[in-house]
Design a protein around this motif. Structure first.
Motif, short mmCIF file in Angstrom:
data_model
loop_
_atom_site.label_atom_id
_atom_site.label_comp_id
_atom_site.label_asym_id
_atom_site.label_seq_id
_atom_site.Cartn_x
_atom_site.Cartn_y
_atom_site.Cartn_z
N VAL A 1 0.74 -1.25 0.05
CA VAL A 1 0.09 -0.01 -0.16
C VAL A 1 0.92 1.18 0.05
CG1 VAL A 1 -1.62 1.37 1.21
CG2 VAL A 1 -1.93 -1.30 1.14
N GLN A 2 0.60 2.19 -0.87
CA GLN A 2 1.53 3.38 -0.88
C GLN A 2 0.38 4.41 -1.09
OE1 GLN A 2 4.63 3.63 -0.91
NE2 GLN A 2 4.90 1.38 -0.70
N VAL A 3 0.62 5.66 -0.22
CA VAL A 3 -0.23 6.53 -0.29
C VAL A 3 0.60 7.97 -1.16
CG1 VAL A 3 -1.64 5.85 1.36
CG2 VAL A 3 0.37 7.21 1.88
N LEU A 4 -0.35 8.88 -1.51
CA LEU A 4 0.19 10.09 -2.11
C LEU A 4 -0.07 11.23 -0.96
CD1 LEU A 4 -0.87 9.56 -5.73
CD2 LEU A 4 0.98 9.15 -4.62
N GLY A 5 0.85 11.89 -0.21
CA GLY A 5 0.68 12.69 0.76
C GLY A 5 0.24 12.17 1.90
N ALA A 6 -0.21 13.20 2.89
CA ALA A 6 -0.74 12.76 4.21
C ALA A 6 -2.06 12.51 4.11
CB ALA A 6 -0.55 14.02 5.07
N VAL A 7 -2.35 11.47 4.84
CA VAL A 7 -3.96 10.82 4.79
C VAL A 7 -4.47 10.50 6.22
CG1 VAL A 7 -3.74 9.92 2.61
CG2 VAL A 7 -3.05 8.41 4.34
N GLN A 8 -5.88 10.48 6.24
CA GLN A 8 -6.29 9.91 7.56
C GLN A 8 -6.70 8.60 7.07
OE1 GLN A 8 -7.18 10.89 11.00
NE2 GLN A 8 -7.20 8.45 10.85
N ALA A 9 -6.24 7.43 7.85
CA ALA A 9 -6.48 6.02 7.51
C ALA A 9 -7.60 5.53 8.37
CB ALA A 9 -5.34 5.48 7.88
N CYS A 10 -8.31 4.59 7.70
CA CYS A 10 -9.24 3.95 8.44
C CYS A 10 -9.55 2.42 7.92
CB CYS A 10 -10.57 4.70 8.34
SG CYS A 10 -11.20 4.54 6.50
N GLY A 11 -10.12 1.57 8.64
CA GLY A 11 -10.66 0.46 8.32
C GLY A 11 -9.85 -0.74 9.08
N ASN A 12 -10.39 -2.08 9.14
CA ASN A 12 -9.87 -2.89 9.70
C ASN A 12 -8.68 -3.83 9.12
OD1 ASN A 12 -10.96 -4.53 7.61
ND2 ASN A 12 -12.19 -6.05 8.88
N GLY A 13 -8.33 -3.38 7.96
CA GLY A 13 -6.81 -3.99 7.32
C GLY A 13 -5.74 -3.22 8.39
N LEU A 14 -5.86 -2.18 8.72
CA LEU A 14 -4.89 -1.41 9.57
C LEU A 14 -4.64 -2.48 10.94
CD1 LEU A 14 -6.20 2.00 9.77
CD2 LEU A 14 -4.47 1.24 8.27
N SER A 15 -5.52 -2.88 11.46
CA SER A 15 -5.22 -3.87 12.85
C SER A 15 -4.87 -5.32 12.24
CB SER A 15 -6.38 -4.09 13.70
OG SER A 15 -7.83 -4.19 12.82
N ALA A 16 -5.39 -5.70 11.02
CA ALA A 16 -5.50 -7.10 10.64
C ALA A 16 -3.76 -7.30 10.35
CB ALA A 16 -6.22 -7.38 9.41
N TYR A 17 -3.19 -6.35 9.70
CA TYR A 17 -1.66 -6.16 9.27
C TYR A 17 -1.04 -5.17 9.88
CZ TYR A 17 -4.08 -9.32 5.88
OH TYR A 17 -4.83 -10.57 5.54
N ALA A 18 -1.26 -4.93 11.07
CA ALA A 18 -0.56 -3.80 11.98
C ALA A 18 0.99 -4.16 11.74
CB ALA A 18 -0.82 -3.90 13.34
N ASP A 19 1.60 -5.17 11.65
CA ASP A 19 3.04 -5.35 11.36
C ASP A 19 3.41 -4.58 9.97
OD1 ASP A 19 3.26 -6.51 13.97
OD2 ASP A 19 3.49 -8.46 13.15
N ASP A 20 2.68 -4.44 9.16
CA ASP A 20 3.21 -4.16 7.90
C ASP A 20 2.85 -2.68 7.51
OD1 ASP A 20 3.55 -6.60 6.34
OD2 ASP A 20 1.48 -7.09 6.70
N PHE A 21 1.93 -2.03 8.75
CA PHE A 21 1.56 -0.83 8.60
C PHE A 21 2.26 0.30 9.56
CE2 PHE A 21 -2.34 -2.33 6.55
CZ PHE A 21 -2.11 -1.84 5.27
#
Length: 242
Positions: free
Chosen positions: A149-169
């Motif tokens: 996952v690659q973002v462009l600029g600053a963002v507010q992130a949301c969603g259960n993918g953040l906790s499911a793959y916390a080590d990656d994020f």
């Protein structure tokens, strides 16, 4: 005053919402196994609470995906049936965009990264920016490994993918303040559905189709048999001791 009935069943949380002008009422139910049984009773409860016939709605909105294969098929099938019966247009809403809308409502953030657990070591994700005409896709809905996952600029992130793959994020700047608990919900599907109606972006019932980013989640029995035969054939022949 538009009247929008919305349903969302792409994750473990099933929800239905009825938007009448600025008034929004909803129902929700946890448990992906019960979505096909729970969604219609929730719809009936909402219509009864509002003392409203289905045909009075201006459109039916639904979470088109990405998400659970069974879940998005359920939502699409239910909406098609209701729309055919009541002769109503349909407003498909991308679940990741609905998450971005929920994030905007919760934090006022106009630049949002929506990340949904896709299982199998992957995430569904998209980056959105909110403007005067609504949401614009900065990165269109995608399926990839979390580390890609690659973002462009600053963002507010949301969603259960953040906790499911916390080590990656965890090393990403957006992770610390991410809203992992924010998920697709019929409330935002209704809001975005109303916008689609206002902008004349609706479809007929037969045109409504789920959005799939992954072509296949499991092998058929025949495919598994072929795979197992191929695996067996590729193994070195066993030599008995002499």
């Amino acid at each position: 005053m538009s009247i929008i009935l919305a349903i969302e069943t792409s994750t473990e949380l099933a929800s239905a919402a009825l938007l009448i002008g600025d008034t929004l009422i909803f129902r929700e139910s946890l448990g992906v196994q019960t979505h096909s049984e729970s969604i219609l009773p929730m719809v009936q409860q909402l219509l009864a609470e509002a003392d409203l016939a289905l045909a009075r709605c201006d459109a039916l909105a639904f979470g088109v995906g990405p998400g659970s294969f069974t879940g998005v098929r359920t939502a699409c099938g239910v909406v098609q049936g209701l729309a055919f019966g009541a002769d109503l247009p349909v407003a498909p809403v991308v679940t990741l965009e609905a998450m971005a809308q929920g994030c905007l409502e919760a934090t006022q953030a106009a630049d949002v990264l929506a990340v949904l657990d896709a299982r199998m070591g992957e995430v569904y994700w998209a980056q959105y920016r909110h403007g005067s005409l609504g949401w614009e896709s900065v990165v269109t809905p995608s399926l990839s490994a979390a580390r890609e996952v690659q973002v462009l600029g600053a963002v507010q992130a949301c969603g259960n993918g953040l906790s499911a793959y916390a080590d990656d994020f965890v090393a990403q700047a957006f992770f610390a303040n991410g809203l992992a608990q924010l998920m697709p919900h019929a409330r935002q599907i209704a809001t975005l559905g109303a916008r689609a109606v206002a902008q004349q972006r609706t479809l007929s019932a037969q045109e409504a189709q789920p959005l799939y980013l992954r072509n296949k989640v499991a092998l058929t029995t025949a495919e598994r048999q072929v795979r197992d035969v191929a695996k067996a054939a590729s193994r070195p022949a066993r030599q008995d001791a002499v």
